[in-house]
Motif scaffolding. Structure first.
Motif, PDB file in Angstrom:
ATOM      1  N   ARG A  27      63.129  34.555 -21.574  1.00 10.92           N
ATOM      2  CA  ARG A  27      64.075  35.596 -21.987  1.00 10.92           C
ATOM      3  C   ARG A  27      65.071  34.990 -22.962  1.00 10.92           C
ATOM      4  O   ARG A  27      65.653  33.937 -22.684  1.00 10.92           O
ATOM      5  N   VAL A  28      65.264  35.668 -24.087  1.00 10.12           N
ATOM      6  CA  VAL A  28      66.233  35.223 -25.090  1.00 10.12           C
ATOM      7  C   VAL A  28      67.030  36.439 -25.550  1.00 10.12           C
ATOM      8  O   VAL A  28      66.610  37.579 -25.360  1.00 10.12           O
ATOM      9  N   THR A  29      68.155  36.177 -26.184  1.00  9.87           N
ATOM     10  CA  THR A  29      68.922  37.295 -26.740  1.00  9.87           C
ATOM     11  C   THR A  29      68.178  37.861 -27.944  1.00  9.87           C
ATOM     12  O   THR A  29      67.385  37.170 -28.596  1.00  9.87           O
ATOM     13  N   ALA A  30      68.458  39.114 -28.243  1.00  7.74           N
ATOM     14  CA  ALA A  30      67.840  39.742 -29.408  1.00  7.74           C
ATOM     15  C   ALA A  30      68.228  38.997 -30.688  1.00  7.74           C
ATOM     16  O   ALA A  30      67.414  38.856 -31.608  1.00  7.74           O
ATOM     17  N   THR A  31      69.439  38.477 -30.745  1.00  5.62           N
ATOM     18  CA  THR A  31      69.894  37.717 -31.905  1.00  5.62           C
ATOM     19  C   THR A  31      69.099  36.429 -32.063  1.00  5.62           C
ATOM     20  O   THR A  31      68.673  36.078 -33.171  1.00  5.62           O
ATOM     21  N   ALA A  32      68.873  35.725 -30.965  1.00  8.98           N
ATOM     22  CA  ALA A  32      68.088  34.487 -31.012  1.00  8.98           C
ATOM     23  C   ALA A  32      66.650  34.779 -31.428  1.00  8.98           C
ATOM     24  O   ALA A  32      66.054  34.034 -32.207  1.00  8.98           O
ATOM     25  N   TRP A  33      66.080  35.872 -30.912  1.00  7.36           N
ATOM     26  CA  TRP A  33      64.709  36.240 -31.273  1.00  7.36           C
ATOM     27  C   TRP A  33      64.611  36.555 -32.766  1.00  7.36           C
ATOM     28  O   TRP A  33      63.657  36.147 -33.440  1.00  7.36           O
ATOM     29  N   GLY A  79      69.459  44.143 -25.811  1.00  5.44           N
ATOM     30  CA  GLY A  79      70.018  42.815 -26.022  1.00  5.44           C
ATOM     31  C   GLY A  79      69.135  41.666 -25.590  1.00  5.44           C
ATOM     32  O   GLY A  79      69.521  40.514 -25.726  1.00  5.44           O
ATOM     33  N   THR A  80      67.946  41.955 -25.047  1.00  8.02           N
ATOM     34  CA  THR A  80      67.072  40.917 -24.513  1.00  8.02           C
ATOM     35  C   THR A  80      65.659  41.079 -25.064  1.00  8.02           C
ATOM     36  O   THR A  80      65.166  42.185 -25.200  1.00  8.02           O
ATOM     37  N   VAL A  81      65.031  39.945 -25.368  1.00  7.52           N
ATOM     38  CA  VAL A  81      63.617  39.922 -25.709  1.00  7.52           C
ATOM     39  C   VAL A  81      62.942  39.011 -24.699  1.00  7.52           C
ATOM     40  O   VAL A  81      63.416  37.903 -24.432  1.00  7.52           O
ATOM     41  N   ALA A  82      61.857  39.491 -24.122  1.00  7.25           N
ATOM     42  CA  ALA A  82      61.107  38.711 -23.137  1.00  7.25           C
ATOM     43  C   ALA A  82      59.727  38.405 -23.705  1.00  7.25           C
ATOM     44  O   ALA A  82      59.110  39.253 -24.356  1.00  7.25           O
ATOM     45  N   VAL A  83      59.240  37.189 -23.456  1.00  9.87           N
ATOM     46  CA  VAL A  83      57.946  36.744 -23.979  1.00  9.87           C
ATOM     47  C   VAL A  83      57.169  36.118 -22.838  1.00  9.87           C
ATOM     48  O   VAL A  83      57.731  35.369 -22.030  1.00  9.87           O
ATOM     49  N   ARG A  84      55.865  36.419 -22.772  1.00 10.84           N
ATOM     50  CA  ARG A  84      55.019  35.809 -21.753  1.00 10.84           C
ATOM     51  C   ARG A  84      53.611  35.614 -22.302  1.00 10.84           C
ATOM     52  O   ARG A  84      53.217  36.213 -23.300  1.00 10.84           O
ATOM     53  N   ASP A  85      52.844  34.782 -21.619  1.00 10.82           N
ATOM     54  CA  ASP A  85      51.438  34.555 -21.922  1.00 10.82           C
ATOM     55  C   ASP A  85      50.650  35.711 -21.323  1.00 10.82           C
ATOM     56  O   ASP A  85      50.719  35.956 -20.119  1.00 10.82           O
ATOM     57  N   CYS A 134      47.043  34.671 -26.589  1.00  8.20           N
ATOM     58  CA  CYS A 134      47.848  35.881 -26.739  1.00  8.20           C
ATOM     59  C   CYS A 134      49.224  35.752 -26.102  1.00  8.20           C
ATOM     60  O   CYS A 134      49.373  35.190 -25.024  1.00  8.20           O
ATOM     61  N   VAL A 135      50.193  36.326 -26.784  1.00 13.46           N
ATOM     62  CA  VAL A 135      51.524  36.462 -26.212  1.00 13.46           C
ATOM     63  C   VAL A 135      51.863  37.937 -26.151  1.00 13.46           C
ATOM     64  O   VAL A 135      51.333  38.742 -26.914  1.00 13.46           O
ATOM     65  N   GLU A 136      52.722  38.270 -25.219  1.00 13.60           N
ATOM     66  CA  GLU A 136      53.220  39.625 -25.103  1.00 13.60           C
ATOM     67  C   GLU A 136      54.737  39.582 -25.206  1.00 13.60           C
ATOM     68  O   GLU A 136      55.375  38.645 -24.719  1.00 13.60           O
ATOM     69  N   VAL A 137      55.299  40.585 -25.845  1.00 12.62           N
ATOM     70  CA  VAL A 137      56.736  40.653 -26.076  1.00 12.62           C
ATOM     71  C   VAL A 137      57.259  41.985 -25.550  1.00 12.62           C
ATOM     72  O   VAL A 137      56.617  43.023 -25.730  1.00 12.62           O
ATOM     73  N   ALA A 138      58.408  41.939 -24.908  1.00  6.13           N
ATOM     74  CA  ALA A 138      59.075  43.156 -24.436  1.00  6.13           C
ATOM     75  C   ALA A 138      60.448  43.241 -25.082  1.00  6.13           C
ATOM     76  O   ALA A 138      61.209  42.271 -25.068  1.00  6.13           O
ATOM     77  N   THR A 139      60.748  44.393 -25.657  1.00  8.91           N
ATOM     78  CA  THR A 139      62.053  44.609 -26.297  1.00  8.91           C
ATOM     79  C   THR A 139      62.759  45.838 -25.749  1.00  8.91           C
ATOM     80  O   THR A 139      63.698  46.338 -26.361  1.00  8.91           O
TER      81      THR A 139
END
Length: 57
Positions: free
Chosen positions: A43-49, A27-33, A18-23
């Protein structure tokens, strides 16, 4: 420090991988296990995501 509000991916609910995503941070998207909530966060930019999500299909 940003306070991310993570949501588990609906695609990973049954597999145990499982992954979890925070938006919630502009301007930032965060992803974790989800199994390592205190572990590293990517952490990546919303554009990169958006580009990643488009390519991932």
């Amino acid at each position: 420090m940003n306070q991310f509000h993570f949501v588990k991916s609906s695609y990973s609910a049954s597999s145990g991988e499982c992954v979890e995503v925070a938006t919630n941070v502009t301007g930032t998207v965060a992803v974790r296990d989800s199994k390592q909530a205190d572990g590293p966060v990517i952490r990546v930019t919303a554009t990169a995501w958006a580009a990643f999500a488009e390519q991932a299909g």
